[in-house]
Design a protein around this motif. Sequence first.
Motif, PDB file in Angstrom:
ATOM      1  N   ALA A 165      94.600 -11.783  90.121  1.00  0.00           N
ATOM      2  CA  ALA A 165      95.081 -13.053  89.577  1.00  0.00           C
ATOM      3  C   ALA A 165      94.168 -13.448  88.436  1.00  0.00           C
ATOM      4  N   VAL A 166      94.660 -14.272  87.554  1.00  0.00           N
ATOM      5  CA  VAL A 166      93.820 -14.805  86.489  1.00  0.00           C
ATOM      6  C   VAL A 166      92.692 -15.619  87.125  1.00  0.00           C
ATOM      7  N   GLY A 167      91.460 -15.376  86.666  1.00  0.00           N
ATOM      8  CA  GLY A 167      90.304 -16.075  87.220  1.00  0.00           C
ATOM      9  C   GLY A 167      89.572 -15.298  88.285  1.00  0.00           C
ATOM     10  N   VAL A 168      90.152 -14.163  88.719  1.00  0.00           N
ATOM     11  CA  VAL A 168      89.497 -13.354  89.747  1.00  0.00           C
ATOM     12  C   VAL A 168      88.399 -12.500  89.108  1.00  0.00           C
ATOM     13  N   PHE A 169      87.264 -12.377  89.800  1.00  0.00           N
ATOM     14  CA  PHE A 169      86.139 -11.551  89.338  1.00  0.00           C
ATOM     15  C   PHE A 169      86.322 -10.149  89.905  1.00  0.00           C
ATOM     16  N   VAL A 170      86.293  -9.129  89.034  1.00  0.00           N
ATOM     17  CA  VAL A 170      86.609  -7.767  89.457  1.00  0.00           C
ATOM     18  C   VAL A 170      85.544  -6.785  88.984  1.00  0.00           C
ATOM     19  N   LYS A 171      85.555  -5.628  89.629  1.00  0.00           N
ATOM     20  CA  LYS A 171      84.768  -4.482  89.187  1.00  0.00           C
ATOM     21  C   LYS A 171      85.762  -3.440  88.692  1.00  0.00           C
ATOM     22  N   VAL A 172      85.578  -2.997  87.445  1.00  0.00           N
ATOM     23  CA  VAL A 172      86.488  -2.033  86.829  1.00  0.00           C
ATOM     24  C   VAL A 172      85.761  -0.706  86.653  1.00  0.00           C
ATOM     25  N   GLU A 173      86.410   0.383  87.072  1.00  0.00           N
ATOM     26  CA  GLU A 173      85.909   1.722  86.806  1.00  0.00           C
ATOM     27  C   GLU A 173      86.999   2.491  86.074  1.00  0.00           C
ATOM     28  N   GLY A 174      86.609   3.240  85.054  1.00  0.00           N
ATOM     29  CA  GLY A 174      87.598   4.000  84.318  1.00  0.00           C
ATOM     30  C   GLY A 174      86.993   4.804  83.205  1.00  0.00           C
ATOM     31  N   ASN A 175      87.834   5.242  82.267  1.00  0.00           N
ATOM     32  CA  ASN A 175      87.396   6.084  81.159  1.00  0.00           C
ATOM     33  C   ASN A 175      87.537   5.336  79.843  1.00  0.00           C
ATOM     34  N   LEU A 176      86.445   5.314  79.089  1.00  0.00           N
ATOM     35  CA  LEU A 176      86.409   4.617  77.807  1.00  0.00           C
ATOM     36  C   LEU A 176      87.194   5.414  76.759  1.00  0.00           C
ATOM     37  N   GLN A 177      88.081   4.745  76.063  1.00  0.00           N
ATOM     38  CA  GLN A 177      88.882   5.381  75.026  1.00  0.00           C
ATOM     39  C   GLN A 177      88.275   5.121  73.642  1.00  0.00           C
ATOM     40  N   THR A 178      88.757   5.859  72.658  1.00  0.00           N
ATOM     41  CA  THR A 178      88.185   5.754  71.315  1.00  0.00           C
ATOM     42  C   THR A 178      88.384   4.378  70.694  1.00  0.00           C
ATOM     43  N   ASP A 179      89.432   3.651  71.121  1.00  0.00           N
ATOM     44  CA  ASP A 179      89.666   2.311  70.562  1.00  0.00           C
ATOM     45  C   ASP A 179      88.935   1.216  71.326  1.00  0.00           C
ATOM     46  N   GLY A 180      88.092   1.617  72.309  1.00  0.00           N
ATOM     47  CA  GLY A 180      87.320   0.646  73.072  1.00  0.00           C
ATOM     48  C   GLY A 180      88.003   0.143  74.321  1.00  0.00           C
ATOM     49  N   SER A 181      89.271   0.496  74.517  1.00  0.00           N
ATOM     50  CA  SER A 181      89.951   0.112  75.759  1.00  0.00           C
ATOM     51  C   SER A 181      89.535   1.045  76.885  1.00  0.00           C
ATOM     52  N   ILE A 182      89.963   0.696  78.100  1.00  0.00           N
ATOM     53  CA  ILE A 182      89.562   1.464  79.280  1.00  0.00           C
ATOM     54  C   ILE A 182      90.803   1.868  80.059  1.00  0.00           C
ATOM     55  N   ASN A 183      90.918   3.170  80.362  1.00  0.00           N
ATOM     56  CA  ASN A 183      91.946   3.649  81.280  1.00  0.00           C
ATOM     57  C   ASN A 183      91.391   3.523  82.694  1.00  0.00           C
ATOM     58  N   ALA A 184      91.896   2.550  83.454  1.00  0.00           N
ATOM     59  CA  ALA A 184      91.307   2.228  84.757  1.00  0.00           C
ATOM     60  C   ALA A 184      91.676   3.264  85.808  1.00  0.00           C
ATOM     61  N   THR A 185      90.655   3.767  86.521  1.00  0.00           N
ATOM     62  CA  THR A 185      90.886   4.616  87.684  1.00  0.00           C
ATOM     63  C   THR A 185      90.803   3.792  88.968  1.00  0.00           C
ATOM     64  N   LYS A 186      90.016   2.695  88.920  1.00  0.00           N
ATOM     65  CA  LYS A 186      89.850   1.866  90.114  1.00  0.00           C
ATOM     66  C   LYS A 186      89.497   0.450  89.687  1.00  0.00           C
ATOM     67  N   ILE A 187      90.140  -0.535  90.328  1.00  0.00           N
ATOM     68  CA  ILE A 187      89.786  -1.940  90.141  1.00  0.00           C
ATOM     69  C   ILE A 187      89.573  -2.543  91.521  1.00  0.00           C
ATOM     70  N   GLU A 188      88.417  -3.146  91.707  1.00  0.00           N
ATOM     71  CA  GLU A 188      88.086  -3.752  93.002  1.00  0.00           C
ATOM     72  C   GLU A 188      87.958  -5.262  92.843  1.00  0.00           C
ATOM     73  N   ILE A 189      88.744  -5.993  93.624  1.00  0.00           N
ATOM     74  CA  ILE A 189      88.656  -7.460  93.611  1.00  0.00           C
ATOM     75  C   ILE A 189      87.379  -7.861  94.340  1.00  0.00           C
ATOM     76  N   LYS A 190      86.472  -8.534  93.628  1.00  0.00           N
ATOM     77  CA  LYS A 190      85.212  -8.953  94.233  1.00  0.00           C
ATOM     78  C   LYS A 190      85.307 -10.364  94.809  1.00  0.00           C
ATOM     79  N   PHE A 191      85.828 -11.292  94.061  1.00  0.00           N
ATOM     80  CA  PHE A 191      86.094 -12.622  94.594  1.00  0.00           C
ATOM     81  C   PHE A 191      86.819 -13.453  93.546  1.00  0.00           C
ATOM     82  N   SER A 192      87.510 -14.468  94.039  1.00  0.00           N
ATOM     83  CA  SER A 192      88.104 -15.454  93.148  1.00  0.00           C
ATOM     84  C   SER A 192      87.044 -16.508  92.882  1.00  0.00           C
ATOM     85  N   LEU A 193      87.067 -17.085  91.695  1.00  0.00           N
ATOM     86  CA  LEU A 193      86.042 -18.067  91.369  1.00  0.00           C
ATOM     87  C   LEU A 193      86.111 -19.299  92.259  1.00  0.00           C
TER      88      LEU A 193
END
Length: 751
Positions: free
Chosen positions: A160-188
């Motif tokens: 959800a918007v406002g949720v704090f997450v941990k993102v793991e993935g591969n960095l692309q040449t344009d600076g974006s990230i192809n996510a392999t895993k997103i973990e919800i850590k907590f809502s604010l």
Amino acid sequence: MRGAMINLAVSRPVTLALLGVVALAFCLVLVGRIAAAEEYKFYGTITALPATQGWIGDWTVSGKTVHVTATTRIKQERGAIAIGAYIEVEGTLQADGSITALEIEVRLGPGNSGGTSVKFYGTVSSLPSTPGWIGDWTVDGRIVHVSASTRIEQERGAPAVGVFVKVEGNLQTDGSINATKIEIKFSLNLSGGLFIKFTGIVESLPSTAGLIGDWTVSGRTVRVSAITFIEQKRGPIAVGARVEVEGLQQTDGSINAIKIEAEDEAGSSGVISFKGTIESLPGTPGRIGAWTVSGRTVHVSALTVINQEHGPVAVGANVEVQGLVQPDGSINALRIEVKPTPVIGVILVKFYGIIESLPETTGWIGVWTVSGRKVNVTAATRIDQEHGVPAVGRIVEVEGTLQADGTVEARKIEVKRLPGGDSLIEFFGKIEVLPATPGWIGAWTVSGRIVNVSATTRIKREYRPVAVGAFVEVRGTLQADGSINALRIEVKSGPSGGAFLSLTSPTASVSAASYQAENAAESIVAAFGINLATSTAAATSLPLPTSLGGVTVLVDGVPAPLFFVSPTQINYALPEGTSPGTASVAVLNGSGVVAQGLLAVSDIAPSLFTADASGTGAPAGNLLRVKPTGQQIYESLVRFDAAMNKLVPATIRRNSEDQLFLVLYGTGLRYAPDTDDNSGNGVAESIEVTIGGVSAPVLYAGPAPGFVGLDQINVQLPTSVAAGQNISVVLKAKDNSGRVIQANTVIIAVE
């Protein structure tokens, strides 16, 4: 006479001492190999694959055959399985040298097509309104591409918007990230509740399929759902069983269970792991022998790795044992780890929050406010600042124990938000360029990327030395120019290919004189293991080689001088300058890293050599008899008793005219404090010796000239020592902090 005696004190050690050290290399008791499959982990490059579904069959990885079955777990988060991919393999070593794979993880794809692996924490500011949230997310201003293969962990809440997450993935040449895993850590707004972990006793269970429903565990209501993971490897879930519960605490005090694990050991064969309490211990060096752990006999050898990070081995200590079940039900221990004693019913909590207030004290000791919760920080609290220092507004992860008043007694606090919003980078690559500076400080090139190494970068060299062509794992922060400021670099394998790490064939390093666990810089160490070398070889000249019989020993990445190598034992000198603490030891031969272990290092670790190389009995040394005329006569302190078929103390005959001195040999004491500025007596002022309970003058204590790692101690035999055939010689040394350390006791005979 006194001056002559002092000159003699630092003279070359006599022949018997040399014979004692040579005997040490060949006569130490060797530990036999446990007949069982050995677990191995290694890194290498795929050179051949079977053309089958799931790649089931035989692979070739850096020249080794790897058997892949339907049960092998294959992880491709960092790249796809393909010829040329660099992978990590875990499995069991077979008699023919092949490996049956339990898990294979791609670390680096061919040509690094998967991009650099990125890990960062941030707040979701926009989401696509699609099933599974597939599409582009915005997390702290970064575009994160989420696909159907992205793993989204929602244990602590939904995206959800406002949720704090941990993102793991591969960095692309344009600076974006192809996510392999997103973990919800907590809502604010912290609606997910506290993450709870506690150990308790099952008091009631629902009579439903899968045990879904409300459990009572040590008086607490634990709600189990269809998504709760129930682990029963160590025993069945039943009323009266001890379990560890992980979950989210609700406002009514109940816990929504994420995972429940049985703590009681289940009956099994082969390799097992169980937790228990030490009930009895052998009184031997290194605790080698039979232990009793919660009623089970556990056989401990020099091969057993004993981890005492959470406390010393002692009766009553809680431990986890890993080993091999024998036909009689006993266990040959491979590894024993001292665990913090679990307190039934104590609640361990873990939660994420924003620092709202901090005490203005050294080390921030005192009461913090983290998202409205009071957190007590003490001198024992570990504060992990890898991602930045604590400050108001920073996001942190708190681990600790929940108190009756609702506060949290913090054991660990980790700052999560990276300074300046930097992304944490983790990637594997090959070293292409190294700076020619001490500690390799400067700019490295790793698979085409610039990696900035500073004096604070931690470089781990357990597998291989740092060299061009070596594969490394880099962890650091991504900079605006695309370079990486390295926090940690770990060498995984050398230019020649895969590096082996034996998980169940560790090397145990102990003092070569006494077999005690502690050692000191430049002391002589004996390492035990299996398949350490393919032949037996001994050094024949000085300086000692750092490669002998194709074997190298690295202590914290530094090559150690070698006395002797064999398949089951290596004698080496601890490198000069080895820092006190726990050092890593890696044994390398033509197959790569064949064994690893840990070594306890202190400022000093006094040990005495014995004539039979057992660490007890008659010392390896001489008696010096000084006649009234000044004539000096060396006599042996040991003789062979044919009736007993062993070496025993030789009787020292006294008269009123002669002065008698013991010339003893040991290791690990040369760095005791030299407080009298008299180099002629070494560190004698920091050494205490008693003979038969009588204080004996120490004339010299320090390095034995002409020998690596060998120390010499010259002691006068007091005339007041009573006669006897088993007179104890006790040596104690004082370190720089004033701590007194006792060496192993040796025995002499006096008439």
